[in-house]
Design an enzyme around this catalytic site. Structure first.
Site, PDB file in Angstrom:
ATOM      1  N   GLY A 154       0.863  -1.191   0.000  1.00 31.84           N
ATOM      2  CA  GLY A 154       0.000   0.000   0.000  1.00 31.84           C
ATOM      3  C   GLY A 154       0.892   1.231   0.000  1.00 31.84           C
ATOM      4  N   ARG A 235       1.043  -3.699  12.613  1.00 31.57           N
ATOM      5  CA  ARG A 235       0.363  -3.967  13.874  1.00 31.57           C
ATOM      6  C   ARG A 235       0.988  -5.211  14.487  1.00 31.57           C
ATOM      7  NH1 ARG A 235      -0.885   0.456  13.719  1.00 31.57           N
ATOM      8  NH2 ARG A 235      -2.924   1.455  13.764  1.00 31.57           N
ATOM      9  N   GLU A 264       0.354  -4.867  22.913  1.00 37.18           N
ATOM     10  CA  GLU A 264       0.821  -3.503  23.180  1.00 37.18           C
ATOM     11  C   GLU A 264       0.015  -2.838  24.294  1.00 37.18           C
ATOM     12  OE1 GLU A 264       1.836  -1.856  19.337  1.00 37.18           O
ATOM     13  OE2 GLU A 264       1.257   0.103  20.113  1.00 37.18           O
ATOM     14  N   HIS A 282       6.052   2.184  19.373  1.00 34.81           N
ATOM     15  CA  HIS A 282       5.057   2.567  18.362  1.00 34.81           C
ATOM     16  C   HIS A 282       5.233   4.029  17.919  1.00 34.81           C
ATOM     17  CE1 HIS A 282       0.877   1.342  16.680  1.00 34.81           C
ATOM     18  NE2 HIS A 282       1.505   2.156  15.856  1.00 34.81           N
TER      19      HIS A 282
HETATM   20  C1  DGY Z   1      -1.120   4.279  12.453  1.00 30.76           C
HETATM   21  O1  DGY Z   1      -1.459   5.450  12.275  1.00 30.76           O
HETATM   22  O2  DGY Z   1      -1.898   3.344  12.249  1.00 30.76           O
HETATM   23  C2  DGY Z   1       0.279   4.027  12.887  1.00 30.76           C
HETATM   24  O3  DGY Z   1       0.407   2.780  13.467  1.00 30.76           O
HETATM   25  C3  DGY Z   1       0.765   5.115  13.788  1.00 30.76           C
HETATM   26  O4  DGY Z   1       2.124   5.015  14.002  1.00 30.76           O
END
Ligand code: DGY
Length: 323
Positions: A154, A235, A264, A282
């Site tokens: 993406g 993720r 997390e 993150h």
């Molecule tokens: C998101 O915006 O989904 C990212 O994981 C942020 O770092």
């Protein structure tokens, strides 16, 4: 006057744009919201602005009938029950594009940190262990000529691929369909296992969905070439973290760079003591610039929906929008 509930203060001045004409409630920073606490927090609000750690479950849509839009301050929307939003008539928006470069840069920071043992080197110097240049001190891995395997081509995957050109890497990727990326020669590999068998560096950029949960399990990790590096900025749940620890312990991987974790903010204890992993909290979109523009976009999306217009960056379009 519409009511807007915001689960945490956002960087920059964007939230101030909501003040004129709307009643805005901003919760002080605290633990992520979910369950009944989220239902209570949303209450009679027309709009919710939330963070990626907050959980917006189906009960929020059922019990908060005035809610018209959930504006997630993230590109990933796995924390929201999207189907419930769609059928309940609620828009869900995210923040694509504005964080692409920041996140791709961070993926590369992890690739380089693991390949060139940046964390270990930093630790050695700080601990006073650097006693002088040595031919074999903390030798890393060259990236030039190696294969970067991208899962999910993406926006962010493509930005990671563009950067790989400068490092002289071969690029192969797996995703739902082939995608041309300007200036990048990249080979589409329809079979994920075949991609893994070639990926000297594996970088994950797929969204978290039921199909991608634990996509990278022990069997797949063991397909990677000896010495491969695993990088995850998508993720945490995309990787079976327990399996990753086992495979790292078996010594077949070169290391891992992780920005996200399966539970997390908890990090698997088996990762914490390892010198071949680099662990970040993150930080994917964590530049001042990206976070400020994300806040602007979130506000624009809310204002659009409250004005009866479609949002700029919808992640879910409701079946019949609530009025
Ligand atoms: C998101 O915006 O989904 C990212 O994981 C942020 O770092």
């Amino acid at each position: 006057m519409a009511e807007i509930a915001v689960t945490a203060p956002l960087p920059g001045d964007a939230l101030a744009r909501l003040d004129g004409g709307h009643q805005v409630r901003v919760r002080a920073s605290g633990p992520a919201l979910g369950g009944r606490d989220m239902v209570e927090f949303v209450g009679a609000a027309d709009a919710l602005i939330c963070l990626l750690a907050d959980r917006v479950a189906a009960e929020v849509f059922a019990l908060c009938p005035r809610l018209k839009v959930v504006a997630n301050y993230a590109v990933g929307v796995n924390n929201v029950d999207l189907e419930a939003a769609r059928t309940s008539g609620v828009w869900v928006t995210n923040t694509p594009d504005v964080l692409t470069d920041a996140t791709a840069d961070l993926a590369w920071a992890l690739i380089l940190a693991v390949a060139r043992r940046v964390g270990e080197g930093d630790g050695l110097v700080r601990s006073g262990g650097f006693t002088g240049w040595k031919p074999d001190l903390l030798l890393g891995t060259s990236l030039q000529g190696k294969t970067l395997g991208i899962v999910g081509m993406g926006r962010i995957g493509a930005a990671v691929a563009r950067r790989a050109v400068g490092f002289g890497m071969r690029i192969a990727y797996h995703g739902r369909a082939p995608r041309a990326v300007a200036g990048v020669e990249a080979e589409f590999v329809p079979d994920l296992d075949a991609l893994l068998a070639r990926a000297d560096v594996l970088s994950l950029h797929c969204p978290l969905t039921p199909q991608t949960r634990r996509l990278i399990d022990e069997r797949r990790l063991r397909l990677l070439p000896r010495g491969a590096i695993v990088v995850n900025t998508s993720r945490g749940e995309v990787v079976d973290e327990e399996a990753l620890v086992r495979v790292l312990e078996s010594g077949v991987l070169g290391g891992a760079g992780l920005d996200v974790y399966e539970r997390e903010p908890e990090v698997h204890h088996g990762l914490l003591g390892r010198m071949d992993v680099v662990l970040l909290p993150h930080l994917g979109s964590g530049t001042r610039e990206a976070r400020a523009v994300m806040a602007e976009l979130v506000v624009d999306n809310v204002l659009a929906v409250l004005a009866g217009k479609p949002p700029l960056t919808p992640a879910v379009k409701p079946l019949v929008p609530r009025s």
